[in-house]
Design an enzyme around this catalytic site. Structure first.
Site, mmCIF file in Angstrom:
data_model
loop_
_atom_site.group_PDB
_atom_site.id
_atom_site.type_symbol
_atom_site.label_atom_id
_atom_site.label_comp_id
_atom_site.label_asym_id
_atom_site.label_seq_id
_atom_site.Cartn_x
_atom_site.Cartn_y
_atom_site.Cartn_z
ATOM 1 N N MET A 292 37.421 -3.617 -37.031
ATOM 2 C CA MET A 292 38.803 -3.842 -36.597
ATOM 3 C C MET A 292 39.702 -2.709 -37.072
ATOM 4 O O MET A 292 39.634 -2.279 -38.221
ATOM 5 C CB MET A 292 39.271 -5.198 -37.158
ATOM 6 C CG MET A 292 40.708 -5.541 -36.851
ATOM 7 S SD MET A 292 41.007 -5.749 -35.076
ATOM 8 C CE MET A 292 42.738 -5.334 -35.001
ATOM 9 N N GLU A 293 40.573 -2.281 -36.137
ATOM 10 C CA GLU A 293 41.358 -1.059 -36.335
ATOM 11 C C GLU A 293 42.687 -1.259 -37.042
ATOM 12 O O GLU A 293 43.616 -0.484 -36.811
ATOM 13 C CB GLU A 293 41.617 -0.432 -34.966
ATOM 14 C CG GLU A 293 42.540 -1.248 -34.024
ATOM 15 C CD GLU A 293 41.796 -2.188 -33.089
ATOM 16 O OE1 GLU A 293 40.654 -2.564 -33.408
ATOM 17 O OE2 GLU A 293 42.365 -2.550 -32.045
ATOM 18 N N ASN A 294 42.836 -2.278 -37.910
ATOM 19 C CA ASN A 294 44.109 -2.456 -38.628
ATOM 20 C C ASN A 294 44.626 -1.087 -39.058
ATOM 21 O O ASN A 294 43.888 -0.291 -39.637
ATOM 22 C CB ASN A 294 43.887 -3.310 -39.871
ATOM 23 C CG ASN A 294 43.041 -4.526 -39.587
ATOM 24 O OD1 ASN A 294 43.441 -5.382 -38.827
ATOM 25 N ND2 ASN A 294 41.846 -4.573 -40.162
ATOM 26 N N HIS A 326 35.326 5.042 -33.124
ATOM 27 C CA HIS A 326 36.015 4.057 -32.272
ATOM 28 C C HIS A 326 37.270 3.528 -32.976
ATOM 29 O O HIS A 326 38.375 3.582 -32.432
ATOM 30 C CB HIS A 326 35.042 2.914 -31.960
ATOM 31 C CG HIS A 326 35.608 1.831 -31.096
ATOM 32 N ND1 HIS A 326 35.255 1.674 -29.781
ATOM 33 C CD2 HIS A 326 36.503 0.845 -31.351
ATOM 34 C CE1 HIS A 326 35.909 0.646 -29.264
ATOM 35 N NE2 HIS A 326 36.673 0.116 -30.206
ATOM 36 N N GLU A 327 37.091 3.032 -34.199
ATOM 37 C CA GLU A 327 38.238 2.435 -34.904
ATOM 38 C C GLU A 327 39.293 3.488 -35.239
ATOM 39 O O GLU A 327 40.488 3.206 -35.224
ATOM 40 C CB GLU A 327 37.775 1.708 -36.178
ATOM 41 C CG GLU A 327 36.756 0.596 -35.943
ATOM 42 C CD GLU A 327 37.145 -0.397 -34.865
ATOM 43 O OE1 GLU A 327 38.350 -0.602 -34.625
ATOM 44 O OE2 GLU A 327 36.225 -0.958 -34.226
ATOM 45 N N GLU A 349 40.768 -0.637 -25.547
ATOM 46 C CA GLU A 349 39.315 -0.665 -25.740
ATOM 47 C C GLU A 349 38.554 0.337 -24.873
ATOM 48 O O GLU A 349 37.585 0.933 -25.322
ATOM 49 C CB GLU A 349 38.783 -2.086 -25.519
ATOM 50 C CG GLU A 349 39.321 -3.101 -26.522
ATOM 51 C CD GLU A 349 39.076 -2.700 -27.973
ATOM 52 O OE1 GLU A 349 38.224 -1.837 -28.243
ATOM 53 O OE2 GLU A 349 39.772 -3.245 -28.845
#
Ligand SMILES: [Zn+2]
Length: 605
Positions: A292-294, A326-327, A349
């Site tokens: 997850m990209e927080n 990706h993140e 995405e």
């Protein structure tokens, strides 16, 4: 987010929804969502006390709000919380009603709250969960063999409302200043650096973090527990990888990957990574999001972040690189610039899925990552050919539909359409468009239309006309190629139809297909094929002209017998990616009943 289930699994059970029609550029008022836009948060100061033994949370938050339309009622999100008190401007108390099914609370004030700036203080309590959403505990076995407990958050799509009452929809961007009380021995990390840590009683401490930039609620994050880190830096930004104590050394590989990727993204996006640090955390076991990209605190399930040179496989090494890339791409596409509502989740995405491959390939050219994307393409097109498919952009009414939108069409087709646009516009025009888009929409929100406008500006082409035909319609175009040789010249006539499998009566559709054609010894030719037939011509009678050169286009191709015979004769002279493309299309044509298996077998020989 980077879910790690197979893409076909993710499509199962998707509700069918209609396409988004005639989309406009982002406007806060028009953005999707369920909350009224009469009261808008500007900043949150959040104080929470955690009791991780008894799984309880007590909180008080101060929210600066901008009242845009005078109102007596203020509605915001909460899920599973109990709001004890809400006070406006140091004195006016609200009566509170909670709608647990709608995941909201409404604060009713005795008189209309006037237009302009106000301060809202809310006192509340709630549970800390054991399931991996909202704020939860993750029990794991430490390298020492002891059972340990980690405090973790996972807010995308809509679980920030489980930690604090707020406007938990992506268009309601605000700043966040987080203070948390937790066990004194815990190491705590959040989006921003720690500014202060003070003891509280004998067993606890209060940790304060710096204020975030303006961002969406789903990007806030907190992780605390028995962790250690390895530290590095790139382009002046401190980078860290946190892991359960004893495993931090296995974070070195991901740390070095991030040190290479950050300068590349700083340059590619033309906007320097804007936070004062970037940390990545390995969550042991219980982390369904995958990664997850927080913003500033990227969280990963441990086996896609930690690399053990003795035991990890080469594929794990590649996967870690891809997921980190990706993140990190989301730190710009998603975090700095965010889709206005979940109907454009593909903007986050699709772009991150494309960029993870582009960056991984750039840093590791010997891995041959692009040719291996052929599998993603075949899997995605296999799904998109079925009657059950849906457009990349689809109407999303609520949170549960938003959760379903993270499927192979958002990720896989999104990635392939972005790749096609880059191939059509050229790497430089596409990158310049992305730079313009990031600069113009930084700290704000967008729709797909905003991206098409930026790309049109830098390329001078009508990108929206082409792109929308792929993002707002389901399915795959089939380009039919009929060749005829006359007077020493071959003329190829291109027409289009819809490629389907198990769908005898598909809706008639027309795409604007950016075609790239060429072959060994032939010049590359480009055109955009719409409803009207178009022609390409090549000198000679047996020229091996192939469409979808480099397999960058999202379409299938069917050749008539003479054109196919020329390709067959010259198949070994094409690059591996083009040979794979010919085989993929030919097998798909066989599966859809439009070509004999022998044609595929001839090519495969
Ligand atoms: Zn993602």
């Amino acid at each position: 987010m980077r879910r790690l289930l197979t893409l076909t699994t993710l499509l199962a059970g998707l509700p069918l929804a209609g396409p988004v029609c005639a989309e406009q550029v982002f406007s806060f008022q028009r953005a999707g969502g369920q909350l009224p836009k009469t009261v808008v948060p500007v900043s949150y100061g959040i104080n929470i006390s955690t009791d991780i033994d008894n799984l309880k949370l007590a909180g008080q938050e101060t929210i600066q709000v901008d009242v845009r339309t005078p109102t007596t009622d203020v509605t915001l999100n909460q899920a599973g919380l109990h709001l004890a008190e809400a006070v406006l401007d140091n004195g006016v108390k609200a009566t509170i009603t909670q709608d647990d099914a709608a995941e909201t609370a409404t604060l009713h004030f005795p008189a209309k709250v006037s237009k302009g700036a106000h301060t809202l203080v809310i006192t509340y309590s709630g549970p800390i969960l054991k399931t991996p959403n909202g704020i939860y505990v993750d029990d794991y076995t430490a390298p020492s063999g002891e059972t340990k407990r980690m405090l973790v958050t996972q807010f995308e799509v809509a679980d920030a409302r489980r930690m604090f009452p707020g406007w938990d929809e992506p268009a309601f961007k605000a700043t966040f200043q987080l203070n948390v009380t937790l066990p004194k021995e815990a190491v705590a990390v959040s989006n921003m650096p720690v500014t202060q840590s003070t003891p509280e009683g004998t067993s606890q401490k209060r940790v304060s973090f710096a204020t975030t930039p303006r961002m969406s609620t789903y990007l806030l994050a907190l992780v605390a527990g028995d962790m250690k880190s390895v530290q590095g830096q790139a382009d002046g930004t401190p980078l860290g990888v946190y892991a359960p104590s004893g495993l931090e050394g296995q974070g070195e590989y991901a740390l070095h990957a991030s040190e290479k990727i950050l300068p590349y993204y700083n340059s590619y996006f033309g906007v320097k990574y804007p936070l004062p640090k970037m940390d990545m955390v390995a969550i042991p076991g219980n982390y369904q999001a995958g990664a997850m990209e927080n913003w500033g605190l990227l969280t990963y399930i441990d086996n896609v972040l930690l690399f053990d040179p003795k035991n990890s496989t080469p594929r794990t090494r590649e996967l870690i690189y891809e997921v980190v890339a990706h993140e990190m791409a989301h730190q710009w596409s998603g975090d700095l610039v965010t889709m206005g509502w979940w109907d454009n989740i593909w903007l986050n995405e699709g772009f991150a899925s494309w960029m993870e491959i582009k960056a991984t390939d750039k840093m590791n050219p010997d891995w041959d990552i692009w040719p291996r994307q052929h599998e993603t393409r075949e899997e995605t097109m296999g799904t998109d050919a079925l009657p059950s498919t849906h457009p990349i952009q689809q109407t999303i009414h609520n949170v549960s539909e938003a959760n379903s939108a993270f499927d192979s069409i958002s990720y896989g087709k999104g990635e392939l359409v972005i790749r096609m646009l880059e191939g059509w516009l050229g790497e430089d025009h596409f990158r310049d468009g992305m730079r313009l888009y990031m600069k113009f929409h930084a700290y704000s929100s967008t729709t797909s239309q905003d991206l098409w406008q930026a790309l049109s500006k830098t390329s001078g082409l009508d990108v929206g006309r082409v792109a929308r035909s792929f993002t707002e319609q389901p399915g795959i175009p089939l380009v039919n190629v009929a060749s005829a040789c006359k007077a020493g010249k071959t003329v190829y006539t291109l027409t289009q139809s819809r490629f389907t499998i198990h769908d005898p009566h598909p809706a008639a559709q027309t795409w604007m297909v950016p075609v790239v054609a060429g072959g060994p010894g032939l010049a590359t030719q480009k055109l955009v094929l719409g409803k009207a037939p178009q022609t390409l011509s090549v000198a000679g009678c047996e020229a091996p002209l192939k469409l979808n050169l480099g397999e960058s286009g999202y379409y299938r191709v069917q050749y008539n017998a003479p054109a196919f015979a020329s390709l067959l004769k010259n198949a070994t002279h094409f690059a591996p990616v083009d040979r794979a493309n010919l085989l993929g299309d030919q097998f798909a044509l066989f599966r859809s009943g439009q070509a004999p298996l022998s044609a595929y077998m001839d090519l495969a020989d």
